[in-house]
Design an enzyme around this catalytic site. Structure first.
Site, mmCIF file in Angstrom:
data_model
loop_
_atom_site.group_PDB
_atom_site.id
_atom_site.type_symbol
_atom_site.label_atom_id
_atom_site.label_comp_id
_atom_site.label_asym_id
_atom_site.label_seq_id
_atom_site.Cartn_x
_atom_site.Cartn_y
_atom_site.Cartn_z
ATOM 1 N N GLY A 11 0.854 -1.192 0.000
ATOM 2 C CA GLY A 11 0.000 0.000 0.000
ATOM 3 C C GLY A 11 0.885 1.236 0.000
ATOM 4 O O GLY A 11 0.546 2.263 0.579
ATOM 5 N N GLY A 14 -0.226 4.985 -1.016
ATOM 6 C CA GLY A 14 -1.308 5.653 -0.291
ATOM 7 C C GLY A 14 -0.848 6.845 0.520
ATOM 8 O O GLY A 14 0.332 7.237 0.483
ATOM 9 N N GLN A 15 -1.786 7.415 1.276
ATOM 10 C CA GLN A 15 -1.494 8.627 2.053
ATOM 11 C C GLN A 15 -0.326 8.387 3.016
ATOM 12 O O GLN A 15 0.613 9.176 3.068
ATOM 13 C CB GLN A 15 -2.735 9.062 2.853
ATOM 14 C CG GLN A 15 -2.539 10.389 3.556
ATOM 15 C CD GLN A 15 -3.544 10.659 4.668
ATOM 16 O OE1 GLN A 15 -4.358 9.799 5.018
ATOM 17 N NE2 GLN A 15 -3.492 11.855 5.228
ATOM 18 N N ASP A 37 2.098 -1.978 -4.466
ATOM 19 C CA ASP A 37 0.746 -1.425 -4.515
ATOM 20 C C ASP A 37 0.076 -2.013 -5.748
ATOM 21 O O ASP A 37 0.726 -2.683 -6.566
ATOM 22 C CB ASP A 37 0.818 0.121 -4.594
ATOM 23 C CG ASP A 37 -0.431 0.790 -4.041
ATOM 24 O OD1 ASP A 37 -1.505 0.606 -4.642
ATOM 25 O OD2 ASP A 37 -0.349 1.485 -3.013
ATOM 26 N N ARG A 39 -1.111 -0.262 -8.188
ATOM 27 C CA ARG A 39 -0.705 0.506 -9.371
ATOM 28 C C ARG A 39 0.725 0.985 -9.249
ATOM 29 O O ARG A 39 1.201 1.276 -8.150
ATOM 30 C CB ARG A 39 -1.601 1.746 -9.526
ATOM 31 C CG ARG A 39 -3.043 1.476 -9.864
ATOM 32 C CD ARG A 39 -3.884 2.696 -9.570
ATOM 33 N NE ARG A 39 -3.953 2.999 -8.139
ATOM 34 C CZ ARG A 39 -3.320 3.991 -7.540
ATOM 35 N NH1 ARG A 39 -2.591 4.835 -8.216
ATOM 36 N NH2 ARG A 39 -3.432 4.181 -6.230
ATOM 37 N N TYR A 143 -15.557 -0.900 8.150
ATOM 38 C CA TYR A 143 -14.137 -0.606 8.363
ATOM 39 C C TYR A 143 -13.761 -0.883 9.823
ATOM 40 O O TYR A 143 -12.806 -1.599 10.116
ATOM 41 C CB TYR A 143 -13.901 0.861 7.998
ATOM 42 C CG TYR A 143 -12.517 1.387 8.250
ATOM 43 C CD1 TYR A 143 -11.418 0.899 7.570
ATOM 44 C CD2 TYR A 143 -12.313 2.426 9.173
ATOM 45 C CE1 TYR A 143 -10.144 1.410 7.795
ATOM 46 C CE2 TYR A 143 -11.051 2.951 9.400
ATOM 47 C CZ TYR A 143 -9.975 2.433 8.709
ATOM 48 O OH TYR A 143 -8.719 2.950 8.936
ATOM 49 N N LYS A 147 -11.373 -3.764 11.362
ATOM 50 C CA LYS A 147 -10.187 -3.419 12.163
ATOM 51 C C LYS A 147 -10.247 -4.125 13.525
ATOM 52 O O LYS A 147 -9.235 -4.614 14.024
ATOM 53 C CB LYS A 147 -10.083 -1.901 12.360
ATOM 54 C CG LYS A 147 -9.679 -1.150 11.098
ATOM 55 C CD LYS A 147 -8.249 -1.449 10.670
ATOM 56 C CE LYS A 147 -7.785 -0.630 9.493
ATOM 57 N NZ LYS A 147 -6.491 -1.030 8.961
ATOM 58 N N ILE A 173 -5.202 11.083 10.278
ATOM 59 C CA ILE A 173 -3.829 11.540 10.021
ATOM 60 C C ILE A 173 -3.800 12.599 8.930
ATOM 61 O O ILE A 173 -4.430 12.424 7.880
ATOM 62 C CB ILE A 173 -2.946 10.333 9.649
ATOM 63 C CG1 ILE A 173 -2.859 9.439 10.886
ATOM 64 C CG2 ILE A 173 -1.553 10.773 9.206
ATOM 65 C CD1 ILE A 173 -2.252 8.126 10.676
HETATM 66 P P1 NAD Z 1 -4.828 4.925 1.433
HETATM 67 O O1 NAD Z 1 -6.184 4.531 0.975
HETATM 68 O O2 NAD Z 1 -4.368 6.315 1.193
HETATM 69 O O3 NAD Z 1 -3.751 3.934 0.826
HETATM 70 C C1 NAD Z 1 -3.949 2.561 0.695
HETATM 71 C C2 NAD Z 1 -3.107 2.072 -0.467
HETATM 72 O O4 NAD Z 1 -3.341 0.668 -0.602
HETATM 73 C C3 NAD Z 1 -3.486 2.703 -1.822
HETATM 74 O O5 NAD Z 1 -2.331 3.195 -2.471
HETATM 75 C C4 NAD Z 1 -4.116 1.570 -2.600
HETATM 76 O O6 NAD Z 1 -3.847 1.637 -4.019
HETATM 77 C C5 NAD Z 1 -3.431 0.363 -1.974
HETATM 78 N N1 NAD Z 1 -4.198 -0.868 -2.165
HETATM 79 C C6 NAD Z 1 -5.535 -1.011 -2.206
HETATM 80 N N2 NAD Z 1 -5.851 -2.295 -2.425
HETATM 81 C C7 NAD Z 1 -4.688 -2.982 -2.498
HETATM 82 C C8 NAD Z 1 -4.355 -4.334 -2.707
HETATM 83 N N3 NAD Z 1 -5.297 -5.267 -2.909
HETATM 84 N N4 NAD Z 1 -3.051 -4.679 -2.730
HETATM 85 C C9 NAD Z 1 -2.064 -3.753 -2.570
HETATM 86 N N5 NAD Z 1 -2.335 -2.444 -2.378
HETATM 87 C C10 NAD Z 1 -3.629 -2.065 -2.341
HETATM 88 O O7 NAD Z 1 -4.743 4.572 3.008
HETATM 89 P P2 NAD Z 1 -3.849 5.259 4.126
HETATM 90 O O8 NAD Z 1 -4.568 6.469 4.593
HETATM 91 O O9 NAD Z 1 -2.465 5.384 3.656
HETATM 92 O O10 NAD Z 1 -3.976 4.182 5.284
HETATM 93 C C11 NAD Z 1 -3.029 3.161 5.473
HETATM 94 C C12 NAD Z 1 -3.472 2.309 6.641
HETATM 95 O O11 NAD Z 1 -3.621 3.118 7.820
HETATM 96 C C13 NAD Z 1 -4.807 1.591 6.445
HETATM 97 O O12 NAD Z 1 -4.761 0.322 7.050
HETATM 98 C C14 NAD Z 1 -5.769 2.460 7.202
HETATM 99 O O13 NAD Z 1 -6.864 1.719 7.670
HETATM 100 C C15 NAD Z 1 -4.915 2.938 8.362
HETATM 101 N N6 NAD Z 1 -5.421 4.199 8.936
HETATM 102 C C16 NAD Z 1 -5.299 5.364 8.232
HETATM 103 C C17 NAD Z 1 -5.790 6.534 8.799
HETATM 104 C C18 NAD Z 1 -5.667 7.855 8.082
HETATM 105 O O14 NAD Z 1 -6.093 8.880 8.610
HETATM 106 N N7 NAD Z 1 -5.084 7.895 6.900
HETATM 107 C C19 NAD Z 1 -6.412 6.507 10.063
HETATM 108 C C20 NAD Z 1 -6.543 5.302 10.722
HETATM 109 C C21 NAD Z 1 -6.018 4.135 10.158
#
Ligand code: NAD
Length: 317
Positions: A11, A14-15, A37, A39, A143, A147, A173
């Site tokens: 992943g 992602g963010q 990831d 993509r 979700y 979790k 975050i």
């Molecule tokens: P995001 O959605 O920005 O990034 C997730 C990434 O995973 C994306 O780039 C997506 O393309 C990739 N992805 C999706 N399906 C996939 C697959 N089958 N195989 C491989 N990659 C895949 O999420 P984030 O904000 O970066 O969050 C990361 C983690 O942190 C997650 O587990 C999320 O639940 C947890 N989290 C995030 C926040 C927040 O505020 N961002 C808060 C609490 C928990």
């Protein structure tokens, strides 16, 4: 065999993954960090990149073997708002992705796992303020349900098979380097871009919806910190509460106005406000502080100053 840590971030586009891979590369060497990831990233990365779904167990195993991966950071997930629109897919990704990685550790193919949980494990029956580590967890989103189940799965694999899995319940975050991917706190990133571009933002959460939030730098510091802690310091194998600050859209807007006096916020509340309504306003994280020395560095005014400074630099370029 080399004793150098080899890290796989799943992943990585992602963010959080975008920033975490950079920080891990700076700390452990980019040649030791493999991002993966669904993509290929839009811009070339300094770390090695492998296109792979976490649900493709065979390909994942091949990558783990090829690079001799020791540590996995599993970030791929369906987040809260997106998950409500795709319940089956959210359950599949959030649970089976985790199960694959836990099984690799059980089979000793990898040594250590980081997997984030979320404040979404809490629900309306949880106390609103200063939520303790051990409390009522009755989530109202798929979700949050996934979790919570994931936390139990991690604890089970640790107790039954000795798997070294470490977890944090991230709050919302925010940062400037990457864009969020379908969560309920996405407003707190979007607002900065709109404030700088148009001096105006229409918020989908209500004015006083106070939520626990954290600056990306603190989240990354906690993530790398818990993974670097000695094995026996990690006493909680479900997931640790983690906290730095809490604020509402109105609090954030007032802070932004100190830098951009003409900024205006409007409200057009949507279904995401109802999701956030069930979540706590603030979190007690004394176990993380006592067990492995967690301490945040950024309060609301420091977060806002740092994001605006960095985004101004970026937009001026
Ligand atoms: P995001 O959605 O920005 O990034 C997730 C990434 O995973 C994306 O780039 C997506 O393309 C990739 N992805 C999706 N399906 C996939 C697959 N089958 N195989 C491989 N990659 C895949 O999420 P984030 O904000 O970066 O969050 C990361 C983690 O942190 C997650 O587990 C999320 O639940 C947890 N989290 C995030 C926040 C927040 O505020 N961002 C808060 C609490 C928990």
């Amino acid at each position: 065999m080399s004793s150098q840590k080899k890290i796989l971030v799943i992943g990585s586009n992602g963010q959080i993954g975008t920033v975490l891979t950079k920080k891990l590369g700076q700390k452990f060497g980019f040649e030791n960090v493999i991002g993966s990831d669904l993509r290929i990233p839009d811009i070339p990365t300094k770390f090695i990149f492998e296109e792979c779904s976490v649900l493709n167990k065979e390909k994942l195993e091949e990558i783990i073997n090829r690079y001799n991966i020791s540590d996995v950071y599993l970030l791929a997930a369906y987040l809260s708002a997106k998950g409500e629109k795709n319940i089956d897919k959210a359950w599949d990704l959030n649970m089976n992705g985790l199960l694959h990685i836990l099984n690799f550790a059980k089979e000793k193919k990898i040594q250590k796992i980081f997997w984030p949980s979320s404040i979404a494990v809490f629900g309306p029956s949880t106390p609103k303020n200063d939520v303790p580590q051990y409390t009522i967890t009755e989530p109202t989103t798929i979700y949050g349900v996934s979790k919570l189940a994931g936390e139990s799965l991690c604890n089970y694999y640790h107790n039954k098979f000795g798997v070294d899995v470490r977890s944090i319940r991230y709050p919302g975050i925010i940062g400037w380097e990457s864009m969020p991917g379908g969560g309920t706190t996405d407003y707190a990133v979007d607002i900065f871009h709109e404030a700088l571009k148009h001096q105006e933002y229409t918020c989908f959460l209500s004015r006083d919806r106070t939520l626990p939030m954290m600056y990306m730098d603190d989240a990354i510091q906690a993530t790398i910190g818990i993974m670097g802690a000695q094995f026996d310091k990690i006493k909680i194998r479900t997931s640790y509460n983690l906290s730095s600050c809490h604020f509402s859209p109105n609090d954030l807007a007032e802070e932004i106005k100190k830098h951009i006096p003409s900024f205006k916020i409007k409200y057009k509340v949507d279904e995401r406000d109802a999701l956030a309504q069930g979540w706590p306003s603030s979190i007690n994280d004394r176990h993380a502080r006592n067990d492995w020395g967690w301490e945040p560095n950024f309060n609301l005014s420091q977060i806002v100053s740092d994001i605006i400074l960095n985004l101004r630099n970026r937009y001026n370029k």
